[in-house]
Each structure stands twice: as structure tokens, then as C-alpha cells.
Design a protein around this motif. Structure first.
Motif, mmCIF file in Angstrom:
data_model
loop_
_atom_site.group_PDB
_atom_site.id
_atom_site.type_symbol
_atom_site.label_atom_id
_atom_site.label_comp_id
_atom_site.label_asym_id
_atom_site.label_seq_id
_atom_site.Cartn_x
_atom_site.Cartn_y
_atom_site.Cartn_z
ATOM 1 N N PRO A 140 -5.911 43.065 14.258
ATOM 2 C CA PRO A 140 -4.514 43.390 14.554
ATOM 3 C C PRO A 140 -3.803 42.261 15.304
ATOM 4 O O PRO A 140 -4.356 41.695 16.245
ATOM 5 N N GLY A 141 -2.602 41.921 14.853
ATOM 6 C CA GLY A 141 -1.792 40.920 15.526
ATOM 7 C C GLY A 141 -2.141 39.473 15.245
ATOM 8 O O GLY A 141 -1.499 38.564 15.788
ATOM 9 N N ILE A 154 -3.393 34.865 9.155
ATOM 10 C CA ILE A 154 -2.632 35.184 7.944
ATOM 11 C C ILE A 154 -1.924 33.925 7.444
ATOM 12 O O ILE A 154 -1.993 33.583 6.260
ATOM 13 N N GLY A 155 -1.266 33.214 8.358
ATOM 14 C CA GLY A 155 -0.548 31.999 7.976
ATOM 15 C C GLY A 155 -1.477 30.913 7.474
ATOM 16 O O GLY A 155 -1.162 30.217 6.499
ATOM 17 N N ARG A 156 -2.617 30.763 8.120
ATOM 18 C CA ARG A 156 -3.563 29.718 7.723
ATOM 19 C C ARG A 156 -4.124 29.975 6.319
ATOM 20 O O ARG A 156 -4.216 29.056 5.494
ATOM 21 N N ASP A 205 -0.978 46.972 8.464
ATOM 22 C CA ASP A 205 -0.024 46.627 7.419
ATOM 23 C C ASP A 205 1.248 46.026 8.010
ATOM 24 O O ASP A 205 1.900 45.189 7.386
ATOM 25 N N LYS A 206 1.598 46.434 9.228
ATOM 26 C CA LYS A 206 2.809 45.899 9.843
ATOM 27 C C LYS A 206 2.696 44.392 10.087
ATOM 28 O O LYS A 206 3.712 43.692 10.133
ATOM 29 N N ASP A 207 1.463 43.879 10.231
ATOM 30 C CA ASP A 207 1.285 42.434 10.391
ATOM 31 C C ASP A 207 1.612 41.700 9.091
ATOM 32 O O ASP A 207 2.165 40.587 9.113
#
Length: 297
Positions: free
Chosen positions: A137-138, A143-145, A176-178
Motif C-alpha cells: 500500500p502506498g 509502480i512508477g519504476r 486499487d486507489k494507488d
């Protein structure tokens, strides 16, 4: 008899130059004025021919913006999947009991009692698949990498073929909010490829009007614009997009040039018709010397 501009004409560089010269004569403009104006309009044409667009040439519409936003969302969700949508095989492949507990809770699994036993049996039943990355979470950085590593053009272009053709997600995300938060962040980049042409037009002092989303300031550094219209006998303008190859095809650039030539012919025909000057006379006067073949009466 009314003069009309022929459609579907494919022009090469010399024919396009002839259009510029004859347009300046018919419209009573200097060559410098004509070149600057047409270069600016070409930049606007290219905004329409640069992705995202609903169809080539229509890239300024609100629907094209919506398509761009949807493309970002679709590509991100192709790579990242929220844990509640993960399959049994994906959870087993991750191999973490805490992830299994989270997945059971999110997907409406059984009660807490006996969960450890179920986890052991679960692994035996579903083990063997390729393990996706699990994102806590968070963890927007991971995610970006991952997203950057799976994109072309040093992480700024579309998904690599291996990623776009993958049948499985590359990562399971706890929240999912991430994913949604990351999508909103990347959607702010919509219009960067297009906007270079807008800023190129500004560089040559041409008038340019386009939607705000196609003026993304992040694209200004990719704008190519050089105005040499004050050079005697040989005025010229250079416009372009340093990242143009990412946003469109060479064939569409040629289409935009042909479209610009047609627009000039339409304007020339309208002017000559208003002045009631037939094509033969315009040619005799040297106004439509090398472009007369592209008109009909």
C-alpha cells in the motif's frame, strides 16, 4: 465558370514551394508572410495528426483528449492489477501468507480460523505459475519504476511489445486507489507530444489557437522553430517536434503537407473567383504558374 481546387493531389517539396509562391501572388502577400503563416498552420495541422486522436487529423477534439485519458488508464491497468482481481495462481506464485490473507479478505474468502492450513493446501493446489511483483500500500515509487521499465523511448513512450502482448499483469497492487492515483498523475502528460507543435508556432511568431490540453508546457522543450523570413531572396522557416516520431507516422506528416497545399489552393480559387479572373488569365499573369495543373474550371 467557377475555379475549383483539385482534391487528392500529392505534392513533393518543389510542388509545395510552388504553392507557397503562387499563394503569395494571388493573395497579395509577401513570401515571408506566406511562409510564416503556412508554417504556423502546418503546426496546427500536426497537432491534429499527432496522437492521441480519434482519427488522423482530428487530434484537437475533446473526444481525442478522452481517448488519450482512456489509453493511459488502459495501459496502466494492463500492467497492474488490484489484489481483489488476482487469480489463485497469481497469489500462490507470490508465495506470501500475508498477501494470501489480504486476498482472501478482499475476495470474500473463508473465516480466519484454519487459514494457515488453507494456505498450505492453497500453495500445493495452485503453485507453479510465474510470480508477479507484489506492491505494498502506498508504494507509488515501485509502480512508477515498473511502468517506466516497460515503456519504449527510455520510459516515456508506449508500452514495449513484450508488455502490451502479455496475457498476465506484471504486478499485483494491494490498494486499487494507488493504481488510480498513479493513472491520474500520468494523465496529466496528455498532450505533451502535440504541444511541441504549438510552441514551435510561437517560436516563429505565427498565430496558433488550439485546446488548452494541447498546450502542455512539458512539451515546450521539444519544439523546433526557426524564423529566417527576413533573409533577402531566400526567406525560410523551420518547424518541427524533436519527439515527433513518437506521436505520429511519416506518412501522416506527408498527409498534413498535402492538406496544407490543398488549403492554399482553396484560398487561391476563392480569391480568383471573387476577382472574376479565369485560370488561363491568372496563369498568363504569372499568378498560378506552377500550380495551374492543380485547378479545374
Amino acid at each position: 465558370m467557377s475555379l475549383t481546387a483539385n482534391k487528392g493531389v500529392i505534392v513533393d517539396d518543389s510542388a509545395f514551394l510552388a504553392h507557397l509562391r503562387d499563394y503569395s501572388k494571388v493573395l497579395g502577400k509577401t513570401m515571408a508572410e506566406t511562409i510564416r503563416k503556412q508554417a504556423g498552420l502546418f503546426c496546427l495541422d500536426m497537432i491534429g495528426y499527432t496522437r492521441p486522436f480519434t482519427s488522423p487529423g482530428e487530434g484537437m477534439t475533446s473526444n481525442s483528449k478522452v481517448k488519450g485519458l482512456e489509453n493511459v488508464e488502459k495501459s496502466v491497468y494492463h500492467i497492474f492489477q488490484p489484489i481483489e482481481k488476482a487469480t489463485s495462481g497469481q497469489i500462490a506464485a507470490i508465495g506470501r501468507y500475508d498477501v494470501f490473507k489480504m486476498w482472501e479478505k478482499r475476495s470474500g474468502g473463508g473465516a480466519a480460523s484454519g487459514r494457515k492450513t488453507r494456505w498450505t493446501q492453497f500453495q500445493k493446489t495452485h503453485a507453479g505459475g510465474k510470480s508477479p511483483v507484489f506492491i505494498e500500500p502506498g508504494d507509488q515509487a515501485t509502480i512508477g519504476r515498473i511502468h517506466t521499465s516497460l515503456r519504449q523511448d527510455d520510459g516515456r513512450g508506449s508500452l514495449k511489445p513484450s508488455a502490451s502482448h502479455s496475457k498476465e499483469p506484471f504486478a499485483i497492487v494491494a490498494k486499487d486507489k494507488d493504481i488510480k492515483s498513479y493513472i491520474k498523475k500520468k494523465q496529466k502528460n496528455i498532450g505533451i507530444l502535440k504541444s511541441a507543435y504549438y510552441f514551435a508556432a510561437l517560436k516563429i511568431r505565427a498565430k496558433a489557437t488550439c485546446p488548452a490540453w494541447a498546450k502542455n508546457p512539458e512539451g515546450a522543450g521539444n519544439a523546433i522553430g526557426e524564423d529566417k523570413t527576413e533573409v533577402p531572396l531566400l526567406p525560410e522557416v523551420t518547424v518541427g517536434n524533436a519527439k515527433g516520431g513518437r506521436g505520429t507516422f511519416n506518412s501522416l506528416i506527408r498527409t498534413a503537407i498535402n492538406r496544407r497545399a490543398y488549403a492554399m489552393r482553396v484560398a487561391m480559387a476563392a480569391k480568383l473567383n471573387k476577382q472574376q479572373i479565369p485560370l488561363w488569365k491568372a496563369t498568363e499573369q504569372g499568378k498560378t504558374g506552377n500550380t495551374s495543373q492543380y485547378f479545374s474550371e
